[in-house]
Write an enzyme that holds these catalytic residues in place. Structure first.
Site, PDB file in Angstrom:
ATOM      1  N   ASP A  12       0.872  -1.180   0.000  1.00 24.62           N
ATOM      2  CA  ASP A  12       0.000   0.000   0.000  1.00 24.62           C
ATOM      3  C   ASP A  12       0.905   1.225   0.000  1.00 24.62           C
ATOM      4  OD1 ASP A  12      -1.874  -1.982   0.459  1.00 24.62           O
ATOM      5  OD2 ASP A  12      -2.870  -0.929   2.092  1.00 24.62           O
ATOM      6  N   ASP A 131     -15.543  -3.374   0.974  1.00 24.75           N
ATOM      7  CA  ASP A 131     -14.877  -2.957   2.208  1.00 24.75           C
ATOM      8  C   ASP A 131     -15.967  -2.626   3.220  1.00 24.75           C
ATOM      9  OD1 ASP A 131     -12.474  -3.123   0.728  1.00 24.75           O
ATOM     10  OD2 ASP A 131     -12.729  -1.086   0.008  1.00 24.75           O
TER      11      ASP A 131
END
Ligand SMILES: O=C(O)c1ccccc1N[C@@H]1O[C@H](COP(=O)(O)O)[C@@H](O)[C@H]1O
EC number: 5.3.1.16
Length: 242
Positions: A12, A131
């Site tokens: 990330d 998510d």
């Protein structure tokens, strides 16, 4: 023999650095240095996939497009790319990296017609990232509610979505173990493959996710546990290899 669980080590990227967040909260970053070095390390350790996220693009704080391109260019393995892919331009730029597939998050919540169109155009190059907090989807860097998980899943199933990446935000970056019940219920609500994300802390967690392969879990993203050296990627690949 049951098919093995795919592992997707995560890189990330925030402000040019490889980072891990806690619950995906902006400002909770721990930095782990060069994203390219991290990605090359996972590749050298035997990864077949890289899960690569442009967090600035996801949060709306800019982007790391050139760096993401450098990382994808350096990879001989498959790359799943996500963060900020929300319209024709950002999708074209993402696909132009040569990545194997992209994850759409916010767009699936805010522009469902566009998502249906690109699913029809690009098939299994498109996955949707679900998510969730509880059963509520979150978008825009996980800061805004975006509807009910199961209603959205039903819609995306009907539109032909090829794959889902399911993240329990409450678990993400916490090393508290995956939400196996969430994975089971999502698998029961779709016949598409599911990639698990969030909470992996140990090889036993990965073995527990691997038990769900017959239900439809195809892979697991592994982030914090690798960076915190809870186990090596080589050991993780060995643990899920049968
Ligand atoms: O991966 C994270 O930690 C993360 C944290 C906060 C927001 C997004 C995060 N990652 C992934 O980004 C995409 C969503 O981006 P967008 O909404 O499409 O712009 C999704 O794959 C998230 O899992």
């Amino acid at each position: 023999m049951a098919p093995k669980l795919e592992l997707l080590p995560a890189v990330d990227v925030r402000d040019g650095q490889a980072v891990r967040l806690v619950h995906g909260e902006s400002g909770s970053e721990t930095s782990y240095g060069s994203p390219l070095e991290a990605a090359l390390a996972w590749q050298s350790s035997g990864a077949e996939w890289l899960h690569l996220v442009d967090l600035d693009a996801a949060f709306g704080t800019g982007d790391n497009r050139a760096l993401i391109r450098d990382v994808t260019d350096a990879m001989d393995i498959k790359v799943e790319l996500s963060g900020g892919i929300r319209d024709d331009d950002t999708l074209a730029a993402a696909l132009a990296t040569g990545c194997t597939r992209v994850n759409l998050g916010t767009a699936a919540l805010e522009t469902p017609e566009w998502v249906a169109k690109v699913i029809a155009e690009h098939g299994d190059k498109i996955a949707v990232g679900l998510d969730v907090r509880g059963t509520t989807l979150r978008g825009r860097g996980w800061t805004r509610d975006g509807g009910d998980l199961y209603e959205t899943l039903e819609r995306l199933n009907a539109e032909g979505c090829a794959r889902y990446v399911v993240t329990d935000i409450a678990k993400d970056g916490t090393l508290q173990g995956p939400n196996l019940e969430l994975l089971r219920t999502v698998c029961a609500a779709t016949d598409r493959p599911v990639v698990a994300s969030g909470g992996v802390s140990s090889l036993d967690d990965l073995r527990a996710i691997a038990e769900l392969v017959p239900l439809g879990v195809e892979g697991s993203i592994v982030g914090k546990a690798l960076y915190a050296k809870a186990f090596t990627l080589e050991a993780a690949l060995e643990a899920v290899s049968s």
